[in-house]
Design an enzyme around this catalytic site. Structure first.
Site, PDB file in Angstrom:
ATOM      1  N   TYR A 279       0.663  -1.174   0.038  1.00  0.00           N
ATOM      2  CA  TYR A 279      -0.132   0.514   0.216  1.00  0.00           C
ATOM      3  C   TYR A 279       0.675   1.201  -0.008  1.00  0.00           C
ATOM      4  CZ  TYR A 279      -4.243  -1.856   0.160  1.00  0.00           C
ATOM      5  OH  TYR A 279      -5.155  -3.302  -0.510  1.00  0.00           O
ATOM      6  N   HIS A 436      -4.884  -2.267   7.183  1.00  0.00           N
ATOM      7  CA  HIS A 436      -4.600  -3.485   6.382  1.00  0.00           C
ATOM      8  C   HIS A 436      -3.372  -4.138   6.944  1.00  0.00           C
ATOM      9  CE1 HIS A 436      -6.553  -2.378   1.992  1.00  0.00           C
ATOM     10  NE2 HIS A 436      -6.257  -1.540   2.580  1.00  0.00           N
TER      11      HIS A 436
END
Length: 754
Positions: A279, A436
């Site tokens: 990410y 996440h």
């Protein structure tokens, strides 16, 4: 006297007019488009170099081919209806990407067909956007209009704003006013004030939202939008009952959200992004493209100096979070195979080179990528490559801290490289990593020559594959991939760290104990976890030893467990390839059953098990034509379990990867001690196995108490080594003395190995 007075009066008027003209010229320079990523100045510079900058010319020609083909195909702006991977989703992605490229081509080549294409496309969107409700697919916490989630709507606006900037001065004023009023201002409001749970938080999603609003604000010279992007929504714009994707209330004060907050909080001073490399790679494009636009439009912000230049540091950190093939380590949610060849990293490398110190090492990455961003940054890289200024980017052993102040654990990377032979060990002792994050404190993965040896599972998702849950996360991401058993770390009582509770996990992080790579032949990383299981402390130490008698370094893996009561402990190693041999007896069941019923155990088939019945266990497997062996110290009561991912997976969403688990039952304090080695090779052509047996006979625990743990390592060639670890004092200058089997050992620092 009158003549002199008149002379000075005329001179004063002349100077005043000159200054006024300079002020007007300066204002015109700011408002003249393009002025975000491309500028009038950079366009002239690029044009003067075209035909002499191979990688730039090549990228430009390929871009022209792509856009010309799209123009020939015609404009298609379908009514949104699909999830990721579906037709409408894919078409709108193509549209914004093509518009951005067409804008660049219009500026660099001067052909109006590109401007006409963008204009006509935007007019179609301006006609459609006011009629759109939120997307019909109700899967996201923040549904978009063009896409199923606001994140993708933000992608659209980030790219489209660049295209709009490129044709802004070309368009008649009435058309820009129409587009601003009908499409772009409502779009910016929709992403922000109408969806605060998306916009006003610290997360990679919000970064895209902030940048989308900021970019179009810069194009339209809308200071209110730019400030909204930089600092987040004010209190009175927020519904106090709104919640974010993780169930927590959204940020409700200016300064705690917005672009700058997303720079402050997720990035450590080293440039590590707390959500993980996958990410970070995704977020670097909006971070850097907006920074470039701000630098061009608002240089007084000095955005590349913000937080001690963290954006440039972040690119270096991200490049170091890759294996030998340039693929990102899949820490937290991360899709395997994503690498620095992705377009977002092309932009990142170019921008970091141009706005940083023009490190020649970045040019070597750009040379591998073999394309550049079509702006001043890409021009600079292309010129550097033309002049052969590149130097190899050598990935060294390093620690990257986590947390906004660098005090929330980190990632330790131990590396070895000799010519083309490489080894990399990655140990994770970070914070949770926001939504996440995975529940895997003190986990690790091991790579050889770019191949996974001991793997981190990564995420459970097929990105943009419509047949698999519309390209979104699969339920197995929560039920397995995020669970601790999916990682190579200790699990207590078949329960994930922090009981898989995000609220608790997000408040805690592991503590670095030691990181020392000063000796390339003995590199060590060590960290403690005190909160994953109340009443239990985990202390893991991993060492990469380069022994001159062996062809490759080996890994020593020590995990000390200290608890206030008896527990069951599992330590899995997720390997690849074919089992070759083991030195213990085991049984295989006729009918498969799961290893457990929760915390990810329900997804593991139990394929076999046996008791250690010895002080050492060895397990050898073959993968990528290389042999690997784990040698581990055991108690006779320890159980060795063979398991495989894939149970309770009716839609076949999980990979069927194997693992070997070292299980210790009903014990209070214990220690895991293992050696992991790469040895030998197998040639299928010659049908010859070379050095197929382990180089070690055993690893033996000698002492394990509060202060010290010591081990004897026995090689098959008769050599012996003693390893001593200080468990409570990592001071490198501390003097230690310890008697082991009537022999006194004296040393300085947290460890002894001889």
């Amino acid at each position: 006297m009158n003549y002199l007075y008149k002379f000075f009066l005329i001179l004063l008027v002349f100077v005043s007019c000159t200054k006024k003209n300079e002020s007007i010229q300066k204002e015109n320079d700011v408002t003249q488009h393009p002025n975000l990523i491309l500028t009038s100045k950079s366009v002239l510079e690029i044009k003067s170099q075209l035909g002499t900058i191979p990688v730039f010319d090549q990228t430009l020609n390929k871009t022209k081919e792509e856009v010309d083909a799209a123009i020939k195909k015609g404009i298609d702006v379908p009514i949104p209806k699909d999830m990721a991977g579906g037709y409408t989703h894919t078409q709108h992605k193509k549209n914004y990407a093509t518009m951005q490229k067409a804008g660049v081509l219009f500026q660099l080549l001067g052909d109006e067909k590109y401007a006409i294409y963008i204009r006509d496309m935007l007019l179609e969107y301006a006609k459609m956007f006011p009629t759109l409700p939120r997307h019909p697919q109700k899967r996201s916490y923040a549904r978009g209009k063009i896409f199923w989630q606001c994140l993708n709507d933000s992608n659209w606006l980030v790219f489209t704003s660049q295209a709009y900037d490129c044709i802004y001065s070309w368009l008649p004023k009435e058309q820009t006013e129409y587009l601003n009023k009908t499409l772009f201002k409502p779009f910016a409001d929709f992403l922000s004030v109408e969806t605060p749970q998306y916009f006003n938080r610290v997360h990679n999603h919000s970064t895209w939202g902030n940048v989308a609003v900021g970019m179009i604000g810069l194009v339209m010279d809308d200071e209110e939008l730019v400030n909204r992007a930089l600092y987040g929504l004010e209190n009175d714009n927020i519904d106090p009952k709104a919640k974010d994707n993780d169930g927590g209330f959204i940020k409700d004060k200016a300064g705690k959200a917005g672009f700058l907050a997303n720079l402050d909080s997720p990035f450590s001073p080293d440039g590590f992004y707390t959500e993980g490399p996958y990410y970070q790679r995704y977020a670097m494009y909006p971070f850097l493209i907006f920074a470039e636009a701000l630098q061009n439009k608002k240089p007084e912000l000095k955005i590349f100096e913000y937080k001690n230049g963290v954006l440039i540091k972040a690119v270096d950190a991200l490049l170091n979070l890759t294996d030998a093939d340039g693929e990102f380590f899949p820490l937290n949610d991360g899709q395997k195979g994503m690498s620095y060849y992705t377009s977002s990293l092309v932009s990142a490398v170019d921008i970091a080179y141009y706005y940083g110190t023009k490190k020649p090492e970045l040019l070597s990455i750009a040379k591998k990528q073999n394309k550049v961003q079509l702006d001043a940054t890409g021009l600079s890289v292309a010129i550097g490559l033309r002049e052969h200024k590149e130097k190899s980017f050598i990935k060294k052993s390093m620690e990257l801290t986590d947390g906004s102040r660098g005090d929330e654990g980190g990632v330790g990377i131990l590396r070895y490289q000799k010519e083309e032979e490489t080894l990399a060990l990655v140990m994770k002792y970070t914070g949770q990593g926001l939504s996440h994050g995975h529940y895997d404190k003190l986990s690790f993965s091991l790579y050889e020559n770019g191949n996974e040896v001991i793997q981190d599972y990564g995420l459970s998702r097929f990105v943009n594959v419509e047949q698999k849950n519309g390209g979104g996360y699969l339920k197995e991401n929560k039920t397995f991939a995020k669970q601790t058993i999916a990682h190579n770390t200790v699990i207590q009582n078949e329960t994930s760290h922090f009981k898989n509770n995000y609220a608790i996990a997000s408040k805690n992080h592991s503590e670095k104990y030691l990181f020392d790579v000063s000796n390339p032949d003995f590199q060590i990383v060590s960290a403690k976890e005190k909160n994953a299981y109340p009443g239990t402390e985990l202390h893991r130490t991993m060492i990469m030893v380069n022994d001159d008698k062996l062809s490759k370094p080996f890994i020593i893996d020590i995990t000390k467990v200290t608890a206030d009561k008896k527990n069951n402990y599992d330590l899995p190693y997720y390997y690849f390839g074919q089992i070759i041999s083991m030195n213990f007896k085991y049984q295989t069941p006729k009918t498969l059953s799961t290893l457990g019923d929760k915390s990810g155990y329900q997804h593991l088939w139990k394929e076999g098990a046996g008791m250690a019945n010895a002080e050492n266990v060895q397990f050898t497997w073959l993968d990528n034509k290389r042999f690997y062996t784990i040698t581990t110290a055991t108690n006779k009561e320890d159980e060795i379990v063979f398991a495989r991912i894939g149970a309770n997976d009716p839609e076949f969403n999980l990979r069927k990867d194997p693992t070997i688990i070292i299980r210790k039952k009903q014990i209070k304090n214990t220690i895991y001690a293992s050696i992991i080695e790469s040895h030998g090779s197998y040639s299928a052509v010659k049908e010859v196995a070379k050095n197929a047996y382990s180089n070690f006979s055993k690893i033996e625990k000698i002492i394990d108490d509060v202060n010290y743990s010591s081990f004897k390592i026995k090689f098959k060639d008769g050599r012996e080594k003693i390893l001593i670890l200080s468990n409570t004092d990592s001071n490198p200058k501390k003097e230690h003395s310890l008697n082991i089997n009537h022999k006194k050992y004296n040393w300085v620092g947290a460890y002894y190995y001889k």
